[in-house]
Design a protein around this motif. Sequence first.
Motif, PDB file in Angstrom:
ATOM      1  N   GLU A  43       0.944  -1.290  -0.095  1.00  0.00           N
ATOM      2  CA  GLU A  43       0.051  -0.334   0.032  1.00  0.00           C
ATOM      3  C   GLU A  43       0.935   1.204   0.160  1.00  0.00           C
ATOM      4  OE1 GLU A  43      -2.470  -0.298   3.484  1.00  0.00           O
ATOM      5  OE2 GLU A  43      -3.482  -2.005   2.606  1.00  0.00           O
ATOM      6  N   LEU A  44       1.803   1.170   0.853  1.00  0.00           N
ATOM      7  CA  LEU A  44       2.720   2.447   0.787  1.00  0.00           C
ATOM      8  C   LEU A  44       3.648   2.617  -0.549  1.00  0.00           C
ATOM      9  CD1 LEU A  44       4.101   1.705   4.391  1.00  0.00           C
ATOM     10  CD2 LEU A  44       2.333   3.657   3.850  1.00  0.00           C
ATOM     11  N   ASN A  45       3.939   1.631  -1.065  1.00  0.00           N
ATOM     12  CA  ASN A  45       4.653   1.794  -2.240  1.00  0.00           C
ATOM     13  C   ASN A  45       3.661   2.336  -3.269  1.00  0.00           C
ATOM     14  OD1 ASN A  45       7.086   0.624  -1.566  1.00  0.00           O
ATOM     15  ND2 ASN A  45       6.626  -1.521  -1.913  1.00  0.00           N
ATOM     16  N   ALA A  46       2.540   1.909  -3.572  1.00  0.00           N
ATOM     17  CA  ALA A  46       1.295   2.562  -4.167  1.00  0.00           C
ATOM     18  C   ALA A  46       1.156   3.931  -3.925  1.00  0.00           C
ATOM     19  CB  ALA A  46       0.059   1.696  -4.185  1.00  0.00           C
ATOM     20  N   ARG A  47       1.211   4.508  -2.531  1.00  0.00           N
ATOM     21  CA  ARG A  47       1.157   5.786  -2.462  1.00  0.00           C
ATOM     22  C   ARG A  47       2.195   6.614  -2.866  1.00  0.00           C
ATOM     23  NH1 ARG A  47      -1.098   7.144   3.677  1.00  0.00           N
ATOM     24  NH2 ARG A  47      -1.315   9.399   2.320  1.00  0.00           N
ATOM     25  N   VAL A  48       3.549   6.189  -2.735  1.00  0.00           N
ATOM     26  CA  VAL A  48       4.554   7.014  -3.213  1.00  0.00           C
ATOM     27  C   VAL A  48       4.549   7.072  -4.603  1.00  0.00           C
ATOM     28  CG1 VAL A  48       7.379   6.648  -3.363  1.00  0.00           C
ATOM     29  CG2 VAL A  48       6.094   5.892  -1.364  1.00  0.00           C
ATOM     30  N   GLU A  49       3.885   6.410  -5.347  1.00  0.00           N
ATOM     31  CA  GLU A  49       3.952   6.336  -6.619  1.00  0.00           C
ATOM     32  C   GLU A  49       2.984   7.512  -7.088  1.00  0.00           C
ATOM     33  OE1 GLU A  49       5.755   4.954  -9.117  1.00  0.00           O
ATOM     34  OE2 GLU A  49       6.924   3.844  -7.458  1.00  0.00           O
ATOM     35  N   TRP A  53       3.133  14.475  -2.159  1.00  0.00           N
ATOM     36  CA  TRP A  53       3.820  15.804  -1.401  1.00  0.00           C
ATOM     37  C   TRP A  53       3.211  17.006  -1.634  1.00  0.00           C
ATOM     38  CZ3 TRP A  53       8.083  14.758   1.177  1.00  0.00           C
ATOM     39  CH2 TRP A  53       8.639  13.458   0.954  1.00  0.00           C
ATOM     40  N   ASP A  54       2.012  17.003  -1.862  1.00  0.00           N
ATOM     41  CA  ASP A  54       1.093  18.101  -1.739  1.00  0.00           C
ATOM     42  C   ASP A  54       0.883  18.491  -0.008  1.00  0.00           C
ATOM     43  OD1 ASP A  54       1.074  18.286  -4.346  1.00  0.00           O
ATOM     44  OD2 ASP A  54      -1.131  17.649  -4.427  1.00  0.00           O
ATOM     45  N   LYS A  55       1.156  17.422   0.816  1.00  0.00           N
ATOM     46  CA  LYS A  55       1.192  17.556   2.259  1.00  0.00           C
ATOM     47  C   LYS A  55       2.356  16.861   2.667  1.00  0.00           C
ATOM     48  CE  LYS A  55      -4.008  16.753   2.318  1.00  0.00           C
ATOM     49  NZ  LYS A  55      -5.044  15.831   2.611  1.00  0.00           N
ATOM     50  N   PRO A  56       3.352  17.835   2.834  1.00  0.00           N
ATOM     51  CA  PRO A  56       4.842  17.254   3.089  1.00  0.00           C
ATOM     52  C   PRO A  56       4.735  16.410   4.330  1.00  0.00           C
ATOM     53  CG  PRO A  56       4.713  19.623   2.544  1.00  0.00           C
ATOM     54  CD  PRO A  56       3.277  19.440   2.557  1.00  0.00           C
ATOM     55  N   LYS A  57       4.048  17.037   5.389  1.00  0.00           N
ATOM     56  CA  LYS A  57       4.081  16.219   6.972  1.00  0.00           C
ATOM     57  C   LYS A  57       3.516  14.916   6.496  1.00  0.00           C
ATOM     58  CE  LYS A  57       3.552  18.448  10.513  1.00  0.00           C
ATOM     59  NZ  LYS A  57       3.204  19.079  11.887  1.00  0.00           N
ATOM     60  N   GLU A  58       2.490  14.637   5.795  1.00  0.00           N
ATOM     61  CA  GLU A  58       1.781  13.421   5.630  1.00  0.00           C
ATOM     62  C   GLU A  58       2.905  12.355   4.878  1.00  0.00           C
ATOM     63  OE1 GLU A  58      -1.697  11.574   3.326  1.00  0.00           O
ATOM     64  OE2 GLU A  58      -2.199  13.479   4.600  1.00  0.00           O
ATOM     65  N   ALA A  59       3.338  13.232   3.816  1.00  0.00           N
ATOM     66  CA  ALA A  59       4.124  12.387   2.906  1.00  0.00           C
ATOM     67  C   ALA A  59       5.647  11.938   3.737  1.00  0.00           C
ATOM     68  CB  ALA A  59       4.778  13.286   1.893  1.00  0.00           C
ATOM     69  N   GLU A  60       6.091  12.791   4.443  1.00  0.00           N
ATOM     70  CA  GLU A  60       7.301  12.321   5.454  1.00  0.00           C
ATOM     71  C   GLU A  60       6.978  11.177   6.295  1.00  0.00           C
ATOM     72  OE1 GLU A  60       8.575  15.927   7.518  1.00  0.00           O
ATOM     73  OE2 GLU A  60       9.204  16.673   5.789  1.00  0.00           O
ATOM     74  N   ALA A  61       5.699  11.203   6.943  1.00  0.00           N
ATOM     75  CA  ALA A  61       5.200   9.919   7.679  1.00  0.00           C
ATOM     76  C   ALA A  61       5.012   8.714   6.910  1.00  0.00           C
ATOM     77  CB  ALA A  61       4.011  10.264   8.292  1.00  0.00           C
ATOM     78  N   VAL A  62       4.647   8.847   5.686  1.00  0.00           N
ATOM     79  CA  VAL A  62       4.507   7.757   4.672  1.00  0.00           C
ATOM     80  C   VAL A  62       5.923   7.327   4.528  1.00  0.00           C
ATOM     81  CG1 VAL A  62       4.089   6.843   2.499  1.00  0.00           C
ATOM     82  CG2 VAL A  62       2.378   8.233   3.859  1.00  0.00           C
ATOM     83  N   MET A  63       6.880   7.870   4.046  1.00  0.00           N
ATOM     84  CA  MET A  63       8.186   7.726   3.882  1.00  0.00           C
ATOM     85  C   MET A  63       9.032   6.845   5.085  1.00  0.00           C
ATOM     86  SD  MET A  63       8.397   8.404   0.247  1.00  0.00           S
ATOM     87  CE  MET A  63      10.283   7.888   0.355  1.00  0.00           C
ATOM     88  N   LYS A  64       8.771   7.403   6.082  1.00  0.00           N
ATOM     89  CA  LYS A  64       9.309   6.804   7.253  1.00  0.00           C
ATOM     90  C   LYS A  64       8.869   5.571   7.558  1.00  0.00           C
ATOM     91  CE  LYS A  64      10.165   7.806  12.219  1.00  0.00           C
ATOM     92  NZ  LYS A  64       9.821   8.725  13.109  1.00  0.00           N
TER      93      LYS A  64
END
Length: 375
Positions: free
Chosen positions: A34-40, A45-56
């Motif tokens: 699921e996370l790999n799909a979200r990264v695509e 990155w329209d929401k940087p804080k949420e994106a950082e949490a996903v990447m972490k």
Amino acid sequence: MRAEGQALIERIQKAMALVRKFLDWDRAVRRLDELNARVEDPTLWDKPKEAEAVMKERRRLEASIGAVSQIEAEMADAIEFIELGEMEDDAATIDEGHATLKALAERADRDKVQALLAGEADGNDTYLEVHAGAGGTESQDWAEMLQRMYTRWAERKGYKVELVDYHAGEAAGIKSATLLIKGDNAYGYAKTESGVHRLVRISPYDSSARRHTSFSSVWVYPVIDDTFEIEINPADLKIDTYRASGAGGQHVNTTDSAVRITHQPSGIVVASQIDRSQHKNREIAMGMLKARMFEAEMQKREEAASAEHASKSDIGWGHQIRSYVLQPYQQVKDLRTGLVSTAPGDVLDGELDAFMAAALSQRVTGEKVEVEDVD
């Protein structure tokens, strides 16, 4: 296969099974997909804080799942290599296969501990408080020994240690001290040390050289930042100032720069005298208070741990996590996991990683390890 090889295989399998259980393997694999799909998704990155949490989260799961898969694949290759050597009666090939298994077992143990450090605040710096129990000089001396033990442990791991608060004993030792330990996963490791620690020894303060039992408690909570939302009503706080009395006498009889804050609804008390500025000490103490309240909330989510940390009162037999016996024999035993060391001098000099790893493992399995000598 030789017995040593079979023992190494079982050690690797046990470590990887623990990681799989901790991760909830099937769920973790689905979550990584699921996370790999979200990264695509380019809008992530329209929401940087949420994106950082996903990447972490993605990096953590990728590392844990990848480590297990790689170790299990390399173990299968090593077993095949040993079996080939046995078929051809090739001692060199067999020895090489066993050496590979030994290296894999050591790596599996390290990766197991790293995988278990996946709690919400495990990666953070940590505060560690030591409080002497009843017993006057004996317990105060023991509390200072514990303060030194944790300082040495932190230094062994390359962590930075600061003495935030310190109250000397009447004749020797300390009544209490608070350390700030800075480094990767400092809280994740140290959180297993909260509880009462018992010392049995021939007292250096007893002219009759009798054996004494002393108790001191350890309390661990993470340093938190603004990403953790903790609301505190200023009306609930009682703030006192006093003269700092750090180890060695620094700041003594200067100004009332030390600050103590009591959160009256919960009874939580924190203090700082690390800085000469009262304003700075107040800021540090507020950070400690937020950290303590966050830690209290985390403990509510863990029923077993909650019971262990519910109160700092009654520092005595009922709340012990570890015994350090120097007389009549030499032994340190963790009462939660059953782990034993017959080298208390090394433990008191900061060799605590084996005890911390066993306690982290027990949080997942709920079982004691077999009693063993860690030396």
